[in-house]
Design an enzyme around this catalytic site. Structure first.
Site, PDB file in Angstrom:
ATOM      1  N   GLN A   1       0.803  -1.282  -0.165  1.00 48.95           N
ATOM      2  CA  GLN A   1      -0.028   0.093   0.088  1.00 48.95           C
ATOM      3  C   GLN A   1       0.925   1.240   0.052  1.00 48.95           C
ATOM      4  O   GLN A   1       2.035   1.261   0.281  1.00 48.95           O
ATOM      5  CB  GLN A   1      -0.760   0.042   1.294  1.00 48.95           C
TER       6      GLN A   1
ATOM      7  N   HIS B   1      -9.045   3.224  19.367  1.00 55.31           N
ATOM      8  CA  HIS B   1      -8.149   2.191  20.001  1.00 55.31           C
ATOM      9  C   HIS B   1      -8.602   1.865  21.393  1.00 55.31           C
ATOM     10  O   HIS B   1      -8.473   0.597  21.810  1.00 55.31           O
ATOM     11  CB  HIS B   1      -6.647   2.765  20.125  1.00 55.31           C
TER      12      HIS B   1
ATOM     13  N   ASP C   1      -8.234  -5.388  13.768  1.00 58.59           N
ATOM     14  CA  ASP C   1      -8.062  -4.096  13.725  1.00 58.59           C
ATOM     15  C   ASP C   1      -7.429  -3.942  12.205  1.00 58.59           C
ATOM     16  O   ASP C   1      -6.285  -3.638  12.057  1.00 58.59           O
ATOM     17  CB  ASP C   1      -6.745  -3.535  14.645  1.00 58.59           C
TER      18      ASP C   1
HETATM   19  N1  SAM Z   1      -7.570   1.774  12.695  1.00 55.97           N
HETATM   20  C1  SAM Z   1      -7.576   1.555  11.207  1.00 55.97           C
HETATM   21  C2  SAM Z   1      -8.729   1.688  10.542  1.00 55.97           C
HETATM   22  O1  SAM Z   1      -9.576   1.271  10.842  1.00 55.97           O
HETATM   23  O2  SAM Z   1      -8.510   2.613   9.597  1.00 55.97           O
HETATM   24  C3  SAM Z   1      -6.799   0.244  10.851  1.00 55.97           C
HETATM   25  C4  SAM Z   1      -5.411   0.558  11.324  1.00 55.97           C
HETATM   26  S1  SAM Z   1      -4.229  -0.733  10.938  1.00 55.97           S
HETATM   27  C5  SAM Z   1      -2.924   0.189  10.468  1.00 55.97           C
HETATM   28  C6  SAM Z   1      -4.667  -1.532   9.685  1.00 55.97           C
HETATM   29  C7  SAM Z   1      -3.637  -2.745   9.271  1.00 55.97           C
HETATM   30  O3  SAM Z   1      -4.085  -3.892   8.600  1.00 55.97           O
HETATM   31  C8  SAM Z   1      -2.815  -2.129   8.042  1.00 55.97           C
HETATM   32  O4  SAM Z   1      -1.431  -1.824   8.556  1.00 55.97           O
HETATM   33  C9  SAM Z   1      -2.796  -3.276   7.152  1.00 55.97           C
HETATM   34  O5  SAM Z   1      -1.333  -3.350   6.703  1.00 55.97           O
HETATM   35  C10 SAM Z   1      -3.272  -4.498   7.886  1.00 55.97           C
HETATM   36  N2  SAM Z   1      -3.752  -5.595   7.257  1.00 55.97           N
HETATM   37  C11 SAM Z   1      -4.570  -5.518   6.128  1.00 55.97           C
HETATM   38  N3  SAM Z   1      -4.896  -6.641   5.600  1.00 55.97           N
HETATM   39  C12 SAM Z   1      -4.045  -7.461   6.342  1.00 55.97           C
HETATM   40  C13 SAM Z   1      -4.133  -9.197   6.615  1.00 55.97           C
HETATM   41  N4  SAM Z   1      -4.713  -9.744   5.695  1.00 55.97           N
HETATM   42  N5  SAM Z   1      -3.493  -9.452   7.396  1.00 55.97           N
HETATM   43  C14 SAM Z   1      -2.894  -8.686   8.360  1.00 55.97           C
HETATM   44  N6  SAM Z   1      -2.721  -7.550   8.487  1.00 55.97           N
HETATM   45  C15 SAM Z   1      -3.505  -6.761   7.433  1.00 55.97           C
END
Ligand code: SAM
Length: 277
Positions: free
Chosen positions: A31, A62, A153
Site C-alpha cells: 500500500q 483504540h 484491527d
Molecule cells: N484503525 C484502522 C482503521 O480502521 O482505519 C486500521 C489500522 S491498521 C494500520 C490496519 C492494518 O491492517 C494495516 O497496517 C494493514 O497493513 C493491515 N492488514 C490488512 N490486511 C491484512 C491481513 N490480511 N493480515 C494482516 N494485516 C493486514
C-alpha cells in the site's frame, strides 16, 4: 500556497486536511503510506489515501476496540491482534494484566513507519510481552489457537483485508479462541455503508454464539460514527457485571458506560437485526 490531502470516503464525499508539513511517503509492497502534519488533527497516517489514524482522535478507536472486549472477558492472558501495525491497539491492550500479545501485520513498513513517526502510538511494540508476526492474518488464524481475545484491527475490506471480513475467517477466528474466548472486530460505518455493516454482522453471527455490535464516535472515519462487533463463544457480554472503574487512565472508554455502548440507535438496529416474523 496551500497543500491539501483528501480521502474520498465515497465517490461523492471527501474528508480534506490542510497539510502543515508532509513528513513521509512510501509505496510498500502492499500500500501507499503517507504521514503528514495538520493544523487541527495533529499527525495523520494514511494507507492508500485512507485515514488510519490521527493523533487527535486515535484514542477513541483504540480504546474502544481494546477495553470493551478485555473488560468483558475479565481474565485474558493471551491476546491476538490482526492488522493494527501502528501499535495503538497494542498500547491499550498492554494496560491489562495480559501475559502474551501476538500482533499479525501483513506490512512490516506500517510498523516501521509508526515506530519512527508515531512514538506515542507505537510505544508498546517493544514491550517484552509483544511478538510481531509479519504474515497474512487470514492464514495465521488457521494455524494458531488458544487465544482469550482476538482483535481484528484491519483496514477496510479492500486488497489484502478483503478476507478479514468473510464468514469463513470469523469461523477460523472462533476456532483460534479458547472456550470462553471473545473476538472484537472493527466493523465499519452504518452511515455510509449499511449493506456492508449488515453483511459483516451476518458473517460474525454465523460463527459465534453471541454477536454484539457496539459503537463509538471516530471523527475522522467515514460517517464519523463507527461500529465494532464482539463475537463470543460462551460468555454473554451483556450478562457480565462490569466494575465501574479502571485502574488505568482512559480518555474515551468509560466503564460506567460499558453496557450502554451496546445499546444501538434504532436506525442501526434496523440495518443489522433480523426482521421478526
Ligand atoms: N484503525 C484502522 C482503521 O480502521 O482505519 C486500521 C489500522 S491498521 C494500520 C490496519 C492494518 O491492517 C494495516 O497496517 C494493514 O497493513 C493491515 N492488514 C490488512 N490486511 C491484512 C491481513 N490480511 N493480515 C494482516 N494485516 C493486514
Amino acid at each position: 500556497m496551500e497543500l491539501w490531502f483528501s480521502e474520498y470516503q465515497t465517490k461523492n464525499v471527501k474528508l480534506s486536511f490542510r497539510v502543515k508539513d508532509l513528513v513521509y511517503t512510501k509505496q510498500s509492497k502492499y500500500q501507499y503510506i503517507s504521514v503528514f502534519d495538520t493544523e487541527d488533527f495533529g499527525r495523520v497516517l494514511m494507507l492508500d489515501d485512507t485515514v488510519m489514524l490521527t493523533t487527535r482522535d486515535e484514542f477513541m478507536y483504540h480504546e474502544m476496540i481494546s477495553h470493551v472486549p478485555l473488560l468483558t472477558h475479565q481474565n485474558a492472558s493471551k491476546v491476538l491482534i490482526i492488522g493494527g501495525g501502528d501499535g495503538g491497539t497494542v498500547r491499550e491492550v498492554l494496560k491489562h494484566p495480559v501475559k502474551e500479545v501476538h500482533l499479525v501485520e501483513i506490512d512490516e513498513e506500517v510498523v516501521e513507519t509508526s515506530k519512527k513517526y508515531f512514538p506515542t502510538i507505537s510505544c508498546g511494540l517493544s514491550d517484552e510481552r509483544v511478538k510481531i508476526f509479519y504474515e497474512d492474518g487470514i492464514e495465521f488464524v488457521k494455524n494458531h489457537k488458544g487465544y482469550d481475545i482476538v482483535i481484528i484491527d484491519s483496514t477496510d475490506p479492500v486488497g489484502p483485508a478483503v478476507g478479514l471480513f468473510s464468514a469463513q475467517f470469523y469461523k477460523d477466528v472462533s476456532n483460534a479462541l479458547s472456550e470462553d474466548g471473545i473476538m472484537a472486530a472493527q466493523t465499519e460505518t452504518p452511515v455510509l455503508f449499511p449493506e456492508l455493516v449488515k453483511r459483516i454482522y451476518d458473517g460474525i453471527s454465523s460463527a459465534f454464539t453471541f454477536t454484539n455490535p457496539y459503537t463509538a464516535v471516530v471523527p475522522t472515519y467515514p460517517g464519523a460514527f463507527w461500529t465494532f462487533t464482539m463475537g463470543s463463544k460462551s460468555i454473554d457480554p451483556l450478562s457480565r457485571e462490569i466494575i465501574p472503574e479502571t485502574n488505568f487512565d482512559t480518555k474515551y472508554y468509560n466503564p460506567k458506560l460499558h453496557k450502554a455502548y451496546f445499546t444501538l440507535p434504532p436506525f442501526l438496529e434496523d440495518i443489522i437485526l433480523p426482521v421478526e416474523e
